[in-house]
Design a protein around this motif. Structure first.
Motif, mmCIF file in Angstrom:
data_model
loop_
_atom_site.group_PDB
_atom_site.id
_atom_site.type_symbol
_atom_site.label_atom_id
_atom_site.label_comp_id
_atom_site.label_asym_id
_atom_site.label_seq_id
_atom_site.Cartn_x
_atom_site.Cartn_y
_atom_site.Cartn_z
ATOM 1 N N UNK A 125 33.924 46.463 62.218
ATOM 2 C CA UNK A 125 33.633 45.188 61.558
ATOM 3 C C UNK A 125 32.275 45.251 60.873
ATOM 4 N N UNK A 126 31.284 45.780 61.586
ATOM 5 C CA UNK A 126 29.939 45.887 61.024
ATOM 6 C C UNK A 126 29.906 46.803 59.806
ATOM 7 N N UNK A 127 30.484 47.987 59.948
ATOM 8 C CA UNK A 127 30.408 48.983 58.876
ATOM 9 C C UNK A 127 31.222 48.557 57.657
ATOM 10 N N UNK A 128 32.454 48.114 57.888
ATOM 11 C CA UNK A 128 33.320 47.729 56.767
ATOM 12 C C UNK A 128 32.742 46.523 56.035
ATOM 13 N N UNK A 129 32.261 45.548 56.783
ATOM 14 C CA UNK A 129 31.670 44.372 56.143
ATOM 15 C C UNK A 129 30.438 44.758 55.328
ATOM 16 N N UNK A 130 29.560 45.556 55.923
ATOM 17 C CA UNK A 130 28.317 45.924 55.242
ATOM 18 C C UNK A 130 28.594 46.724 53.976
ATOM 19 N N UNK A 131 29.426 47.755 54.103
ATOM 20 C CA UNK A 131 29.713 48.588 52.935
ATOM 21 C C UNK A 131 30.561 47.842 51.911
ATOM 22 N N UNK A 132 31.408 46.930 52.389
ATOM 23 C CA UNK A 132 32.220 46.145 51.460
ATOM 24 C C UNK A 132 31.367 45.234 50.591
ATOM 25 N N UNK A 133 30.424 44.542 51.215
ATOM 26 C CA UNK A 133 29.530 43.663 50.453
ATOM 27 C C UNK A 133 28.673 44.479 49.491
ATOM 28 N N UNK A 134 28.120 45.585 49.991
ATOM 29 C CA UNK A 134 27.291 46.437 49.138
ATOM 30 C C UNK A 134 28.100 46.993 47.971
ATOM 31 N N UNK A 135 29.304 47.460 48.270
ATOM 32 C CA UNK A 135 30.147 48.028 47.220
ATOM 33 C C UNK A 135 30.536 47.006 46.169
ATOM 34 N N UNK A 136 30.818 45.783 46.605
ATOM 35 C CA UNK A 136 31.205 44.740 45.654
ATOM 36 C C UNK A 136 30.083 44.463 44.665
ATOM 37 N N UNK A 137 28.876 44.284 45.176
ATOM 38 C CA UNK A 137 27.765 43.924 44.290
ATOM 39 C C UNK A 137 27.250 45.117 43.487
ATOM 40 N N UNK A 138 27.306 46.306 44.085
ATOM 41 C CA UNK A 138 26.706 47.459 43.416
ATOM 42 C C UNK A 138 27.688 48.189 42.506
ATOM 43 N N UNK A 139 28.952 48.224 42.911
ATOM 44 C CA UNK A 139 29.912 49.024 42.160
ATOM 45 C C UNK A 139 31.121 48.229 41.673
ATOM 46 N N UNK A 140 31.150 46.921 41.937
ATOM 47 C CA UNK A 140 32.306 46.123 41.549
ATOM 48 C C UNK A 140 32.579 46.156 40.056
ATOM 49 N N UNK A 141 31.545 45.939 39.249
ATOM 50 C CA UNK A 141 31.717 45.937 37.795
ATOM 51 C C UNK A 141 32.110 47.323 37.289
ATOM 52 N N UNK A 142 31.510 48.365 37.875
ATOM 53 C CA UNK A 142 31.824 49.741 37.473
ATOM 54 C C UNK A 142 33.291 50.063 37.740
ATOM 55 N N UNK A 143 33.769 49.701 38.930
ATOM 56 C CA UNK A 143 35.171 49.964 39.284
ATOM 57 C C UNK A 143 36.108 49.168 38.381
ATOM 58 N N UNK A 144 35.775 47.893 38.145
ATOM 59 C CA UNK A 144 36.631 47.053 37.301
ATOM 60 C C UNK A 144 36.711 47.597 35.879
ATOM 61 N N UNK A 145 35.584 48.029 35.331
ATOM 62 C CA UNK A 145 35.578 48.567 33.961
ATOM 63 C C UNK A 145 36.426 49.830 33.856
ATOM 64 N N UNK A 146 36.318 50.702 34.853
ATOM 65 C CA UNK A 146 37.100 51.941 34.808
ATOM 66 C C UNK A 146 38.589 51.677 35.022
ATOM 67 N N UNK A 147 38.904 50.732 35.889
ATOM 68 C CA UNK A 147 40.311 50.377 36.066
ATOM 69 C C UNK A 147 40.890 49.776 34.791
ATOM 70 N N UNK A 148 40.101 48.959 34.118
ATOM 71 C CA UNK A 148 40.580 48.357 32.873
ATOM 72 C C UNK A 148 40.771 49.407 31.780
ATOM 73 N N UNK A 149 39.905 50.422 31.769
ATOM 74 C CA UNK A 149 40.092 51.513 30.804
ATOM 75 C C UNK A 149 41.402 52.249 31.077
ATOM 76 N N UNK A 150 41.671 52.488 32.366
ATOM 77 C CA UNK A 150 42.920 53.154 32.730
ATOM 78 C C UNK A 150 44.129 52.288 32.396
ATOM 79 N N UNK A 151 44.028 50.996 32.702
ATOM 80 C CA UNK A 151 45.136 50.082 32.408
ATOM 81 C C UNK A 151 45.377 49.971 30.908
ATOM 82 N N UNK A 152 44.303 50.045 30.136
ATOM 83 C CA UNK A 152 44.449 49.991 28.680
ATOM 84 C C UNK A 152 45.187 51.223 28.164
ATOM 85 N N UNK A 153 44.875 52.380 28.740
ATOM 86 C CA UNK A 153 45.568 53.608 28.345
ATOM 87 C C UNK A 153 47.048 53.539 28.700
ATOM 88 N N UNK A 154 47.340 52.865 29.819
ATOM 89 C CA UNK A 154 48.733 52.732 30.259
ATOM 90 C C UNK A 154 49.433 51.545 29.606
#
Length: 232
Positions: free
Chosen positions: A77-106
């Protein structure tokens, strides 16, 4: 609030002057916690609930670990919550942009919405600091901290909140349990370290940054030696 500004100088003097009469009472931790949250809220008060949430989850995960046989579950609970919050704020936009690029290609008929949030200042520091407390407790390296106020102060203590280093609970929490002693030696040592750091920041780092920023703004216009100098 940067350490080399007048805002911080005024803030620190107020904190110190109030801290002096409180340091031998049980309220000195409350004052340090209040000051640390004010310091953090100076950047953006909207992110104060985030650091409070991260602190509470990791603190109570350890409480449950100490009372339950399902220690791995509460560590998760501690690890998943901590890394989940960190990942959302730090890498959320990066992941979304790359997924959208892939979805656009498809040629997918939908897009993944980008979080569109600013990265909270110091989120990596306080996330790993509070999470390491849970990990160290799980490993049996530290005892559970009974005081939530002390633990919250450990996570948010303003001198290291936004610039590090990441402190281990075994190092900092015992210092917060002791009644603080102020001596001439402590004051001179602290001022010396602060002034040396201030000199490195204002007289060295700020001027070196002018060259580094110029190189990294257009790296293709510089040769290899210039890139190496800017990097190292």
């Amino acid at each position: 609030m940067l350490f080399h500004t007048w805002h911080f100088a005024i803030f620190f003097m107020i904190v110190y002057l109030v801290y002096l009469p409180l340091r031998r009472t049980r309220f000195y931790l409350h004052w340090l916690l209040l000051a640390s949250y004010f310091f953090y809220g100076w950047w953006n008060p909207l992110y104060l609930p985030l650091i409070a949430y991260s602190t509470a989850v990791n603190y109570y995960a350890v409480v449950m670990m100490s009372r339950s046989r399902r220690r791995k579950l509460w560590l998760a609970v501690s690890v998943v919550n901590s890394l989940g919050v960190l990942g959302f704020f730090k890498y959320g936009a990066f992941v979304a942009d790359n997924l959208n690029s892939l979805l656009s290609m498809l040629k997918a008929p939908f897009v993944v919405p980008s979080p569109g949030v600013l990265l909270p200042v110091g989120i990596s520091f306080y996330t790993f600091q509070s999470m390491s407390y849970a990990i160290d407790f799980y490993r049996g390296e530290i005892e559970r901290e009974p005081s939530f106020i002390r633990f919250a102060t450990f996570v948010s203590l303003f001198p290291q909140l936004v610039a590090g280093p990441i402190e281990r609970a075994a190092n900092l929490l015992p210092q917060l349990r002791r009644k603080p002693e102020i001596s001439r030696e402590n004051i001179t040592d602290g001022l010396s370290m602060f002034l040396v750091g201030l000199f490195k920041k204002v007289a060295l780092a700020d001027y070196l940054a002018l060259y580094v920023d110029k190189v990294y703004a257009a790296p293709g216009q510089f040769d290899g030696l210039s890139l190496m100098l800017a990097t190292f």
